[in-house]
Design an enzyme around this catalytic site. Sequence first.
Site, mmCIF file in Angstrom:
data_model
loop_
_atom_site.group_PDB
_atom_site.id
_atom_site.type_symbol
_atom_site.label_atom_id
_atom_site.label_comp_id
_atom_site.label_asym_id
_atom_site.label_seq_id
_atom_site.Cartn_x
_atom_site.Cartn_y
_atom_site.Cartn_z
ATOM 1 C CG ASN A 253 -1.495 1.350 1.529
ATOM 2 O OD1 ASN A 253 -2.457 1.786 0.886
ATOM 3 N ND2 ASN A 253 -0.912 2.071 2.481
ATOM 4 C CB SER B 281 -3.220 5.176 -9.073
ATOM 5 O OG SER B 281 -3.901 6.344 -9.493
ATOM 6 C CE1 TYR C 105 0.749 7.984 -6.509
ATOM 7 C CE2 TYR C 105 -0.777 8.249 -8.345
ATOM 8 C CZ TYR C 105 -0.506 7.773 -7.081
ATOM 9 O OH TYR C 105 -1.470 7.083 -6.387
ATOM 10 C CB VAL D 273 -9.159 7.577 -0.908
ATOM 11 C CG1 VAL D 273 -9.437 7.284 0.555
ATOM 12 C CG2 VAL D 273 -9.638 6.420 -1.788
ATOM 13 N NE ARG D 274 -13.903 12.189 3.049
ATOM 14 C CZ ARG D 274 -14.898 11.487 2.518
ATOM 15 N NH1 ARG D 274 -15.254 11.688 1.260
ATOM 16 N NH2 ARG D 274 -15.528 10.573 3.229
ATOM 17 C CB THR D 275 -5.528 9.753 2.271
ATOM 18 O OG1 THR D 275 -5.097 9.983 0.920
ATOM 19 C CG2 THR D 275 -6.438 8.531 2.323
HETATM 20 P P1 NDP Z 1 -1.166 8.676 2.389
HETATM 21 O O1 NDP Z 1 -0.264 9.751 1.904
HETATM 22 O O2 NDP Z 1 -2.255 9.024 3.330
HETATM 23 O O3 NDP Z 1 -0.305 7.494 3.065
HETATM 24 C C1 NDP Z 1 0.819 6.993 2.428
HETATM 25 C C2 NDP Z 1 1.448 5.949 3.329
HETATM 26 O O4 NDP Z 1 2.594 5.430 2.668
HETATM 27 C C3 NDP Z 1 1.920 6.542 4.662
HETATM 28 O O5 NDP Z 1 1.727 5.602 5.675
HETATM 29 C C4 NDP Z 1 3.396 6.761 4.404
HETATM 30 O O6 NDP Z 1 4.205 6.769 5.578
HETATM 31 C C5 NDP Z 1 3.681 5.504 3.582
HETATM 32 N N1 NDP Z 1 4.982 5.534 2.946
HETATM 33 C C6 NDP Z 1 5.498 6.470 2.115
HETATM 34 N N2 NDP Z 1 6.749 6.139 1.773
HETATM 35 C C7 NDP Z 1 7.032 4.976 2.408
HETATM 36 C C8 NDP Z 1 8.158 4.118 2.475
HETATM 37 N N3 NDP Z 1 9.294 4.410 1.828
HETATM 38 N N4 NDP Z 1 8.088 2.987 3.211
HETATM 39 C C9 NDP Z 1 6.962 2.679 3.890
HETATM 40 N N5 NDP Z 1 5.866 3.459 3.890
HETATM 41 C C10 NDP Z 1 5.913 4.581 3.156
HETATM 42 O O7 NDP Z 1 -1.713 8.004 1.070
HETATM 43 P P2 NDP Z 1 -3.020 7.126 0.768
HETATM 44 O O8 NDP Z 1 -3.463 6.389 1.974
HETATM 45 O O9 NDP Z 1 -3.954 7.983 0.051
HETATM 46 O O10 NDP Z 1 -2.398 6.127 -0.305
HETATM 47 C C11 NDP Z 1 -2.235 4.743 -0.097
HETATM 48 C C12 NDP Z 1 -2.012 4.099 -1.446
HETATM 49 O O11 NDP Z 1 -3.158 4.353 -2.280
HETATM 50 C C13 NDP Z 1 -0.802 4.679 -2.206
HETATM 51 O O12 NDP Z 1 -0.118 3.636 -2.868
HETATM 52 C C14 NDP Z 1 -1.448 5.623 -3.202
HETATM 53 O O13 NDP Z 1 -0.638 5.806 -4.337
HETATM 54 C C15 NDP Z 1 -2.745 4.894 -3.523
HETATM 55 N N6 NDP Z 1 -3.799 5.716 -4.086
HETATM 56 C C16 NDP Z 1 -4.374 6.730 -3.345
HETATM 57 C C17 NDP Z 1 -5.379 7.494 -3.889
HETATM 58 C C18 NDP Z 1 -6.082 8.586 -3.132
HETATM 59 O O14 NDP Z 1 -6.992 9.234 -3.689
HETATM 60 N N7 NDP Z 1 -5.757 8.823 -1.864
HETATM 61 C C19 NDP Z 1 -5.856 7.283 -5.263
HETATM 62 C C20 NDP Z 1 -5.199 6.184 -5.956
HETATM 63 C C21 NDP Z 1 -4.210 5.446 -5.361
HETATM 64 P P3 NDP Z 1 4.538 8.134 6.381
HETATM 65 O O15 NDP Z 1 3.349 8.419 7.255
HETATM 66 O O16 NDP Z 1 5.772 7.797 7.153
HETATM 67 O O17 NDP Z 1 4.763 9.211 5.366
#
Ligand code: NDP
Length: 248
Positions: A102, A156, A171, A204-206
């Site tokens: 993820n 994505s 990305y 998604v709201r993140t």
């Molecule tokens: P967030 O930015 O909320 O969370 C990203 C997470 O990835 C955090 O826990 C972050 O850790 C972690 N992370 C980043 N780099 C690393 C690393 N090197 N090693 C381990 N963990 C890491 O994103 P989302 O929850 O929105 O995204 C989750 C997934 O969903 C991603 O792959 C994203 O590309 C995908 N996605 C999201 C969409 C959206 O609308 N939100 C749409 C389509 C896909 P830390 O807190 O330390 O930064």
Amino acid sequence: MTTVRPRKSTPAETEGTRRVALVTGANRGIGLAVACALAEHGLTVLLTARTLAAAESAAADLGARGLRVAPHQLDVTDQRSVDRLRRLVEAECGRLDVLINNAGAYYDDAQHATTADLAIVHAALDVNLIGPWRMCQAFVPLMRRHRYGRIVNVSSGAGTFRDPDAEAPAYSVSKAALNMLTVKLAADLRSTGILVNAACPGWVRTDMGGPNADRSPEEGADTPVWLATLPDGGPTGGLFRDRRPIPW
Ligand code: NDP
């Protein structure tokens, strides 16, 4: 490692053994929602984050809701971090059944391909492509032991060739490559009991998706969790959104 207390049988149990799931980037956003849902399904969940403190904090939040998960440090760009966790999982659990790749970063929506900072392109590939690849190489051997595995690469729609936008080149290219990695892994693992699929969670709201996105993290987690709990003989090598295949 946090000890996970035994609990009553669920469909996630096989012959008395609880399935073990590992979620990367699970301290917030979609990863946290996936970890929560898998724990609710009765799996033993290894909730990983870049810092142990972040993993422990998220695990404590789930604990307050009655869900026990095991927090671990994991940076998917750090081979030593991955190897350390693999050794620990092998020693403590002896198995890994579900891997949710993820963790994701570098949604570079202010960049365009013609002028993109290649250092950012490199960093995006490191987290979004090489990270999941590294995790699969580390943990597939543990899945092979029990001839069972579910690998979910959180991808994505931005990584499909139908995506019309010029923005977010680093990305998008990294997610397109993750989609191809999904196809390659699925082909490599055909007939092993290990299913490999990619999921688009929607908008998604993140922190990444922003406050105006139309889905909650729980809604975004639905398809990854569905793929993580597919029955034997389920699909492999596909990209899914809302539990349905979508074109690459
Ligand atoms: P967030 O930015 O909320 O969370 C990203 C997470 O990835 C955090 O826990 C972050 O850790 C972690 N992370 C980043 N780099 C690393 C690393 N090197 N090693 C381990 N963990 C890491 O994103 P989302 O929850 O929105 O995204 C989750 C997934 O969903 C991603 O792959 C994203 O590309 C995908 N996605 C999201 C969409 C959206 O609308 N939100 C749409 C389509 C896909 P830390 O807190 O330390 O930064």
